[in-house]
Design an enzyme around this catalytic site. Structure first.
Site, PDB file in Angstrom:
ATOM      1  N   LYS A 138       0.827  -1.204   0.000  1.00  0.00           N
ATOM      2  CA  LYS A 138       0.000   0.000   0.000  1.00  0.00           C
ATOM      3  C   LYS A 138       0.864   1.257   0.000  1.00  0.00           C
ATOM      4  O   LYS A 138       2.006   1.198   0.485  1.00  0.00           O
ATOM      5  CB  LYS A 138      -0.928  -0.011   1.213  1.00  0.00           C
ATOM      6  CG  LYS A 138      -0.168  -0.029   2.537  1.00  0.00           C
ATOM      7  CD  LYS A 138      -1.058  -0.309   3.717  1.00  0.00           C
ATOM      8  CE  LYS A 138      -0.227  -0.358   4.979  1.00  0.00           C
ATOM      9  NZ  LYS A 138       0.852  -1.360   4.938  1.00  0.00           N
ATOM     10  N   TYR A 223      -2.194   5.216   6.442  1.00  0.00           N
ATOM     11  CA  TYR A 223      -2.632   4.535   7.659  1.00  0.00           C
ATOM     12  C   TYR A 223      -3.776   5.281   8.340  1.00  0.00           C
ATOM     13  O   TYR A 223      -4.734   4.670   8.828  1.00  0.00           O
ATOM     14  CB  TYR A 223      -1.466   4.382   8.639  1.00  0.00           C
ATOM     15  CG  TYR A 223      -0.444   3.371   8.227  1.00  0.00           C
ATOM     16  CD1 TYR A 223      -0.661   2.010   8.422  1.00  0.00           C
ATOM     17  CD2 TYR A 223       0.753   3.765   7.640  1.00  0.00           C
ATOM     18  CE1 TYR A 223       0.280   1.071   8.046  1.00  0.00           C
ATOM     19  CE2 TYR A 223       1.708   2.831   7.255  1.00  0.00           C
ATOM     20  CZ  TYR A 223       1.464   1.484   7.456  1.00  0.00           C
ATOM     21  OH  TYR A 223       2.406   0.556   7.074  1.00  0.00           O
TER      22      TYR A 223
END
Length: 372
Positions: A138, A223
């Site tokens: 990611k 995040y």
């Protein structure tokens, strides 16, 4: 530093524990002894042998349902070192030019792409074209358009596309999600996500717009974005954002240093988040509801994760995130297991749409309506 006496005492206790282990199993009944795993094993090639690739490789040595069997790298010396360390055969080693040949290799099931963000799209599409399942670090791409192209390519090739959302399997994180789903916090009102560190080498790829796709938002900010969604259980409907840049030499045009961003949710809950490459000690989530709260700090680091709620400390077991992630991904690929929080390409595209909206809000100074 522990003394030799302490060491010997611990050694003695360890030996005693080993002696007692069979007795404990017998006392609990043989049906309580965990049987060795004998199901299918996901055979994985790692693409990109940098620092995080090495961390994943090391963690996979403890997996029971996934195994490192191949490597893809543009650096021959790294390939040789990994072959020696992990026992990888020559036939499972590739470079970035010839790795399309994995389509003819029946001993590799999936490729984990752990390269700079700007390379994810093309590599994943090539993995799909080779008929292998794709796991991608990611953020999955540098924008939602590229992310959707990756999803479409994997669907067309009838392979799975999973993303390295290791926190989706972390025990304390899952406990907070469970509590929220059970209504133990009451109606959620507020989420705060603070993610950042002071970045070093100004020449590294993370500060290269073409390779990274941005700055802190494309590395650590993801995040807080993803966390805001799984902690509240809602999808944002609007975004506002503000950028602060104190070092335009290190953080060139298109490479964000610090961004503060806010989300609004359908329920009326709001989120206030920070992503930065210029401040340390920022790894904290806070969730507030009418009946209680959850605080996690560290919240997304490699561990151990620590947290507490209005009911007390979270005491779920400490795990090696990447080990659990890869075993769980094997279950998803082989058995269509549904994780509590998705880790598929569609999930990643939602985050990318929010990143696009954050950058647009920074550029325009306006509230950006979103629908994901």
């Amino acid at each position: 530093m522990n003394s030799r006496r302490d060491f010997l005492q611990k050694l003695g206790l360890s030996a005693l524990a080993l002696q007692l282990a069979p007795l404990a199993g017998w006392a609990a009944g043989t049906d309580k002894i965990e049987q060795p795993y004998d199901g299918p094993v996901l055979r994985v090639a790692i693409m990109g042998l940098g620092g995080y690739g090495g961390m994943v490789a090391q963690a996979m040595q403890s997996c029971t349902k996934a195994k490192l069997v191949g490597v893809i790298s543009g650096t021959p010396s790294k390939v040789k070192a990994w072959q020696s360390k992990y026992g990888i055969p020559d036939k499972n080693c590739y470079n970035y030019q010839n790795f399309d040949d994995i389509k003819n290799n029946p001993d590799i099931d999936a490729v984990y792409v752990i390269t700079p963000n700007g390379l994810h799209r093309d590599f994943v599409i090539r993995v799909a074209a080779a008929g292998k399942h794709a796991i991608c670090e990611k953020p999955m791409a540098v924008n939602a358009k590229e992310g959707q192209e990756m999803v479409d390519a994997c669907k067309k090739a009838n392979v799975k596309l999973l993303v390295g959302y290791r926190m989706h399997f972390e025990p304390k994180t899952l406990e907070v999600i469970r509590m929220r789903q059970n209504g133990e916090f009451g109606k959620i009102r507020f989420f705060q996500g603070q993610c950042g560190f002071t970045i070093g080498d100004p020449a590294q790829w993370r500060l290269n717009k073409q390779l990274a796709g941005g700055g802190s938002m494309m590395d650590i900010g993801i995040y807080a974005i993803n966390g805001a969604r799984y902690m509240t259980g809602e999808e944002p409907v609007w975004v506002t954002a503000q950028e602060t840049k104190t070092d335009p030499v290190k953080f060139k045009e298109g490479v964000d240093e610090t961004i503060q961003f806010q989300f609004g949710f359908p329920s009326g809950a709001v989120a206030s988040c920070l992503s930065t490459y210029n401040m340390n000690n920022l790894d904290r989530f806070f969730l507030d509801g009418e009946k209680g709260f959850a605080e996690m700090q560290p919240s997304t680091g490699y561990g151990p994760i620590r947290g507490r709620t209005h009911l007390g400390e979270l005491n779920q077991p400490v795990t090696t995130h990447q080990t659990v992630q890869m075993d769980e991904m094997a279950e998803i690929i082989f058995n269509n297991k549904k994780p509590v929080v998705p880790v598929n390409g569609e999930e990643a595209v939602k985050d990318l749409k929010l990143i696009d909206a954050i950058y647009l809000a920074v550029k325009t100074g306006k509230k950006v309506e979103v629908s994901i």
